[in-house]
Design a protein around this motif. Structure first.
Motif, PDB file in Angstrom:
ATOM      1  N   MET A   1     -40.494-102.186 -49.528  1.00  0.00           N
ATOM      2  CA  MET A   1     -39.956-101.293 -50.559  1.00  0.00           C
ATOM      3  C   MET A   1     -40.983-101.028 -51.652  1.00  0.00           C
ATOM      4  N   TRP A   2     -41.786-102.037 -51.963  1.00  0.00           N
ATOM      5  CA  TRP A   2     -42.843-101.824 -52.958  1.00  0.00           C
ATOM      6  C   TRP A   2     -43.841-100.787 -52.456  1.00  0.00           C
ATOM      7  N   LEU A   3     -44.284-100.929 -51.201  1.00  0.00           N
ATOM      8  CA  LEU A   3     -45.252 -99.985 -50.632  1.00  0.00           C
ATOM      9  C   LEU A   3     -44.691 -98.566 -50.582  1.00  0.00           C
ATOM     10  N   LEU A   4     -43.429 -98.436 -50.167  1.00  0.00           N
ATOM     11  CA  LEU A   4     -42.839 -97.111 -50.000  1.00  0.00           C
ATOM     12  C   LEU A   4     -42.476 -96.452 -51.325  1.00  0.00           C
ATOM     13  N   SER A   5     -42.478 -97.216 -52.410  1.00  0.00           N
ATOM     14  CA  SER A   5     -42.161 -96.659 -53.729  1.00  0.00           C
ATOM     15  C   SER A   5     -43.399 -96.117 -54.439  1.00  0.00           C
ATOM     16  N   ARG A   6     -44.564 -96.401 -53.893  1.00  0.00           N
ATOM     17  CA  ARG A   6     -45.795 -96.007 -54.562  1.00  0.00           C
ATOM     18  C   ARG A   6     -46.113 -94.541 -54.322  1.00  0.00           C
ATOM     19  N   HIS A   7     -46.904 -93.972 -55.229  1.00  0.00           N
ATOM     20  CA  HIS A   7     -47.451 -92.646 -54.998  1.00  0.00           C
ATOM     21  C   HIS A   7     -48.682 -92.762 -54.107  1.00  0.00           C
ATOM     22  N   SER A   8     -48.994 -91.686 -53.394  1.00  0.00           N
ATOM     23  CA  SER A   8     -50.232 -91.666 -52.625  1.00  0.00           C
ATOM     24  C   SER A   8     -51.415 -91.736 -53.582  1.00  0.00           C
ATOM     25  N   THR A   9     -52.554 -92.141 -53.065  1.00  0.00           N
ATOM     26  CA  THR A   9     -53.705 -92.365 -53.933  1.00  0.00           C
ATOM     27  C   THR A   9     -54.211 -91.078 -54.580  1.00  0.00           C
ATOM     28  N   ASP A  10     -53.948 -89.935 -53.973  1.00  0.00           N
ATOM     29  CA  ASP A  10     -54.324 -88.656 -54.587  1.00  0.00           C
ATOM     30  C   ASP A  10     -53.061 -87.808 -54.802  1.00  0.00           C
ATOM     31  N   PHE A  11     -52.131 -88.402 -55.509  1.00  0.00           N
ATOM     32  CA  PHE A  11     -50.833 -87.808 -55.827  1.00  0.00           C
ATOM     33  C   PHE A  11     -50.989 -86.416 -56.445  1.00  0.00           C
ATOM     34  N   VAL A  12     -50.183 -85.475 -55.956  1.00  0.00           N
ATOM     35  CA  VAL A  12     -50.138 -84.120 -56.518  1.00  0.00           C
ATOM     36  C   VAL A  12     -48.707 -83.848 -56.974  1.00  0.00           C
ATOM     37  N   PRO A  13     -48.477 -83.675 -58.278  1.00  0.00           N
ATOM     38  CA  PRO A  13     -47.112 -83.449 -58.764  1.00  0.00           C
ATOM     39  C   PRO A  13     -46.561 -82.096 -58.314  1.00  0.00           C
ATOM     40  N   LEU A  14     -45.257 -82.000 -58.315  1.00  0.00           N
ATOM     41  CA  LEU A  14     -44.580 -80.762 -57.942  1.00  0.00           C
ATOM     42  C   LEU A  14     -45.082 -79.594 -58.793  1.00  0.00           C
ATOM     43  N   GLY A  15     -45.381 -78.493 -58.117  1.00  0.00           N
ATOM     44  CA  GLY A  15     -45.798 -77.280 -58.819  1.00  0.00           C
ATOM     45  C   GLY A  15     -47.272 -77.197 -59.112  1.00  0.00           C
ATOM     46  N   HIS A  16     -48.010 -78.271 -58.837  1.00  0.00           N
ATOM     47  CA  HIS A  16     -49.462 -78.233 -59.001  1.00  0.00           C
ATOM     48  C   HIS A  16     -50.080 -77.849 -57.660  1.00  0.00           C
ATOM     49  N   TYR A  17     -50.921 -76.836 -57.688  1.00  0.00           N
ATOM     50  CA  TYR A  17     -51.516 -76.330 -56.455  1.00  0.00           C
ATOM     51  C   TYR A  17     -53.037 -76.288 -56.613  1.00  0.00           C
ATOM     52  N   PRO A  18     -53.682 -77.457 -56.465  1.00  0.00           N
ATOM     53  CA  PRO A  18     -55.143 -77.486 -56.605  1.00  0.00           C
ATOM     54  C   PRO A  18     -55.850 -76.663 -55.534  1.00  0.00           C
ATOM     55  N   GLU A  19     -55.178 -76.380 -54.446  1.00  0.00           N
ATOM     56  CA  GLU A  19     -55.750 -75.567 -53.381  1.00  0.00           C
ATOM     57  C   GLU A  19     -55.318 -74.117 -53.579  1.00  0.00           C
ATOM     58  N   ASP A  20     -56.261 -73.235 -53.753  1.00  0.00           N
ATOM     59  CA  ASP A  20     -55.961 -71.839 -54.071  1.00  0.00           C
ATOM     60  C   ASP A  20     -55.673 -71.042 -52.804  1.00  0.00           C
ATOM     61  N   HIS A  21     -54.462 -71.168 -52.284  1.00  0.00           N
ATOM     62  CA  HIS A  21     -54.082 -70.378 -51.116  1.00  0.00           C
ATOM     63  C   HIS A  21     -53.724 -68.952 -51.520  1.00  0.00           C
ATOM     64  N   PHE A  22     -53.122 -68.791 -52.696  1.00  0.00           N
ATOM     65  CA  PHE A  22     -52.825 -67.455 -53.218  1.00  0.00           C
ATOM     66  C   PHE A  22     -53.942 -67.042 -54.169  1.00  0.00           C
ATOM     67  N   THR A  23     -54.458 -65.824 -53.988  1.00  0.00           N
ATOM     68  CA  THR A  23     -55.489 -65.320 -54.902  1.00  0.00           C
ATOM     69  C   THR A  23     -55.061 -64.052 -55.627  1.00  0.00           C
ATOM     70  N   GLU A  24     -53.973 -63.403 -55.174  1.00  0.00           N
ATOM     71  CA  GLU A  24     -53.533 -62.174 -55.833  1.00  0.00           C
ATOM     72  C   GLU A  24     -52.898 -62.486 -57.190  1.00  0.00           C
ATOM     73  N   GLU A  25     -52.900 -61.507 -58.045  1.00  0.00           N
ATOM     74  CA  GLU A  25     -52.449 -61.695 -59.423  1.00  0.00           C
ATOM     75  C   GLU A  25     -50.962 -62.038 -59.499  1.00  0.00           C
ATOM     76  N   VAL A  26     -50.115 -61.321 -58.746  1.00  0.00           N
ATOM     77  CA  VAL A  26     -48.666 -61.519 -58.864  1.00  0.00           C
ATOM     78  C   VAL A  26     -48.241 -62.938 -58.485  1.00  0.00           C
ATOM     79  N   PRO A  27     -48.592 -63.454 -57.306  1.00  0.00           N
ATOM     80  CA  PRO A  27     -48.180 -64.822 -56.996  1.00  0.00           C
ATOM     81  C   PRO A  27     -48.770 -65.856 -57.940  1.00  0.00           C
ATOM     82  N   ARG A  28     -49.971 -65.629 -58.429  1.00  0.00           N
ATOM     83  CA  ARG A  28     -50.564 -66.593 -59.367  1.00  0.00           C
ATOM     84  C   ARG A  28     -49.793 -66.615 -60.684  1.00  0.00           C
ATOM     85  N   LYS A  29     -49.306 -65.462 -61.112  1.00  0.00           N
ATOM     86  CA  LYS A  29     -48.464 -65.417 -62.311  1.00  0.00           C
ATOM     87  C   LYS A  29     -47.147 -66.152 -62.066  1.00  0.00           C
TER      88      LYS A  29
END
Length: 677
Positions: A608-636
């Motif tokens: 349970m301790w292991l499964l409760s942890r975040h991954s070592t490179d945790f990405v919070p909800l709504g953060h998109y470090p990978e730029d899959h969208f480049t158009e203005e509208v979706p980025r807004k």
């Protein structure tokens, strides 16, 4: 003669093992022709070296100019070839993206964000295109080729009959490199191997004897605590806290409003309201009576641990909302069939009769939670969503760009779970009351009870009659988060789908939902899951459910596992004695004999301790470090989504300051984008 000069920029992320010593060749392909870089990025003197870093992001860039006697027109794709140099060791290469600046002044982006093996890969320009928008013959050919390759790389498999299908992979290392962890499997193995050491439980993992005192349990527990687990240790005997956990513990999915008592739960007014102040009928009409029914566990064959038969109840629990808005347990029946040897336990019974009944409920809740609400309804469904996406939707499609961040690491963590947790010699199989044959029974029953509405929190709360349940932070935060995700999905998808006809005509989108219906919900119309999309609204709701399931809902049932299970008496993963068949037969001694043995406790705590942890490179909800969208509208739209999440985060933090036990599991700052651990 005019010379056309193209600037090619190759960007790798600043992560472990992101570089390569192999030869890299790139071909630019446009509507007017194609051009090669001719020589490898690695040994071409014209290329800037990979160790040139962006000071802000830490990413590494390599830049080269390529010339052509003719214009390539609009760039469509890049062919990238990583070629193994026999004089060097083989390696994988994590490529972030490629950017090309054209002589006409246009900038083209080619997102990658995955490991590159020794093969040719085709990278599409980043502009999101549905099938009907992708009209150039080279683009269409590339789209078809990509999906054919993906159907080879991501095949369906059946792990167990009667539950959602999974990706075909004998081990995590058999998965395509693009969906593996960005950190090494050695690191992951090391983490798993050191759980017991980290908790300072060495020397106890092989102890098959029973606990001899509550103080001994505490001495073991206190080596690794959280703020919430400390409160659990202090409050676990308390009736109000017992009721609170059905709302805001790690499993808020069992409780429902009770309007009619089940026929197999013969509770009377005299039992629960001996003073005559209330009646069950009146309190049910007022919405003050709640029920938790673990009938799905009835008759399940239980495990044998260390040569001892284990026990698992299938209880019914009745709760009453008091005038001060506490949810108090008022009756517990530990088996489904009423009988003389199946008494209804009451708060007025002896201390250990009542406490033992609650312990059996908490153990049943653990097994139901882990298999139904955690494994099945988040991990396994998230895998179905991901595999169907990878098989049916090309990278250039807006749905792929929207959902791929919410599938990150899911295939690998599930593959590891099948190998280390629920396999024949997995931790859950060996140490949980429902391990082995019982696990299979519960998963199949849970699959049969699965419905679309139960996966959509607004519908689920309504069906369970919980709009008026007091101090229900899972409901409050979950409904707000659902609305935020829904608004984001609606605004983004409506940008690409202008009307219902465009949804109906999108063959890739329709294939995605068909495969989910077939492989996730096993062609069962009774689930309410659509097998096609007819309207934009239907699509928006389903995609909202997918994102909520992979992020918020998984956080709810995963992040608090050690908080509420680290103190074993509150969440025993197995029990060594059967439920009491009559009152007056319990004591502290029998309770200690009922608890799981020391080894089972320690393995449960560690897992349970292991499964409760975040991954070592945790990405919070709504953060998109990978730029899959480049158009203005979706980025807004993404920026607006992030701002909405910040407001929710602020409100949750302000509310939690007033609470004795904060509810954090739907705080966007701690919710991971995907089922990553």
């Amino acid at each position: 003669m005019k010379i056309y000069k193209y600037e090619v920029i190759v960007i790798t992320e600043n992560i472990n093992h992101d570089n390569t010593f192999n030869n890299i060749y790139i071909r630019l392909i446009g509507t007017g022709g194609q051009i090669d870089t001719h020589s490898s990025l690695r040994n071409n003197k014209e290329w800037a070296p990979f160790n040139k870093k962006n000071k802000k992001t830490g990413s590494k860039v390599s830049i080269c100019s390529v010339t052509s006697s003719t214009s390539l027109g609009k760039l469509l794709m890049i062919e990238l070839h990583k070629q193994h140099d026999p004089s060097l060791s083989e390696d994988s290469w994590f490529l972030a993206r490629v950017q090309v600046n054209s002589p006409e002044g246009d900038t083209y982006n080619f997102p990658v964000y995955h490991w590159i093996d020794d093969r040719k890969v085709y990278l599409r320009e980043a502009t999101a295109l549905k099938d009907s928008d992708d009209t150039h013959h080279l683009s269409r050919k590339s789209r078809e080729k990509e999906l054919n390759q993906r159907k080879e790389h991501y095949r369906w498999d059946v792990y167990l009959e009667g539950i959602p299908h999974c990706v075909k992979a004998h081990s995590p290392l058999c998965l395509p490199s693009e969906v593996r962890f960005s950190f090494t499997t050695i690191q992951m193995g090391f983490t798993g191997a050191t759980g017991i050491t980290w908790l300072k439980l060495e020397g106890l993992s092989d102890r098959k004897d029973n606990w001899t005192s509550m103080n001994y349990i505490y001495q073991v527990y206190r080596s690794r605590r959280t703020d919430i687990s400390d409160r659990v240790q202090q409050l676990w005997r308390n009736d109000a806290f017992f009721g609170y956990q059905f709302l805001n513990g790690v499993n808020p999915m069992m409780i429902q409003r009770c309007t009619v008592l089940p026929e197999n739960f013969p509770v009377t007014d005299d039992m629960v309201f001996p003073t005559g102040r209330w009646t069950l009928e009146d309190e049910m009409q007022k919405g003050n009576i709640f029920l938790c029914d673990y009938k799905l566990l009835d008759g399940v064959k239980t495990n044998i641990i260390h040569d001892k038969k284990q026990y698992l109840a299938a209880p019914l629990v009745l709760l009453h909302r008091t005038s001060d808005d506490e949810l108090m347990p008022i009756a517990i029946q530990l088996k489904q069939k009423p009988a003389e040897d199946n008494p209804i336990f009451l708060p007025t019974d002896s201390e250990y009769d009542w406490l033992t009944a609650k312990i059996f409920v908490r153990s049943a809740d653990f097994n139901m939670h882990q298999l139904n609400f955690h494994l099945l309804r988040t991990h396994l469904l998230a895998e179905v969503f991901a595999v169907s996406l990878l098989r049916n939707v090309p990278k250039v499609h807006p749905l792929y760009k929207l959902l791929i961040p919410h599938t990150r690491y899911t295939l690998q963590i599930n593959s590891l779970a099948r190998q280390l947790l629920i396999s024949h010699d997995g931790v859950f199989t060996k140490f949980a009351a429902s391990g082995g044959e019982g696990m299979i029974t519960i998963l199949r029953r849970a699959q049969s009870s699965l419905t679309y509405s139960s996966l959509c929190i607004p519908d689920d709360i309504a069906e369970r009659g919980l709009h008026s349940a007091p101090n229900f932070y899972y409901r409050d935060d979950g409904l707000r988060l659902w609305d935020i995700i829904h608004r984001f999905v609606q605004e983004l998808l409506q940008h690409y789908y202008k009307n219902d006809a465009e949804v109906q005509e999108d063959s890739e989108l329709q294939s995605w939902i068909v495969h989910i219906f077939e492989h996730g919900f096993l062609l069962q119309d009774s689930t309410g899951i659509p097998n096609s999309f007819c309207t934009v609204a239907e699509l928006v709701k389903f995609v909202t459910m997918v994102i909520f399931t992979c992020s918020g809902q998984h956080s709810v049932v995963s992040s608090g596992q050690y908080d509420y299970g680290g103190w074993m008496p509150n969440t025993p993963i197995s029990l060594q004695r059967p439920p009491p068949t009559k009152k007056g037969t319990t004591s502290e001694a029998t309770m200690l004999q009922t608890f799981p043995d020391i080894s089972t406790t320690v393995h449960g705590m560690s897992t349970m301790w292991l499964l409760s942890r975040h991954s070592t490179d945790f990405v919070p909800l709504g953060h998109y470090p990978e730029d899959h969208f480049t158009e203005e509208v979706p980025r807004k739209r993404i920026h607006a989504f992030q701002e909405d999440l910040k407001h929710l985060n602020k409100d949750i933090k302000a509310r939690n300051k007033r609470l004795d036990i904060p509810y954090t599991y739907l705080d966007p700052a701690v919710v991971e984008n995907s089922v990553a651990l």
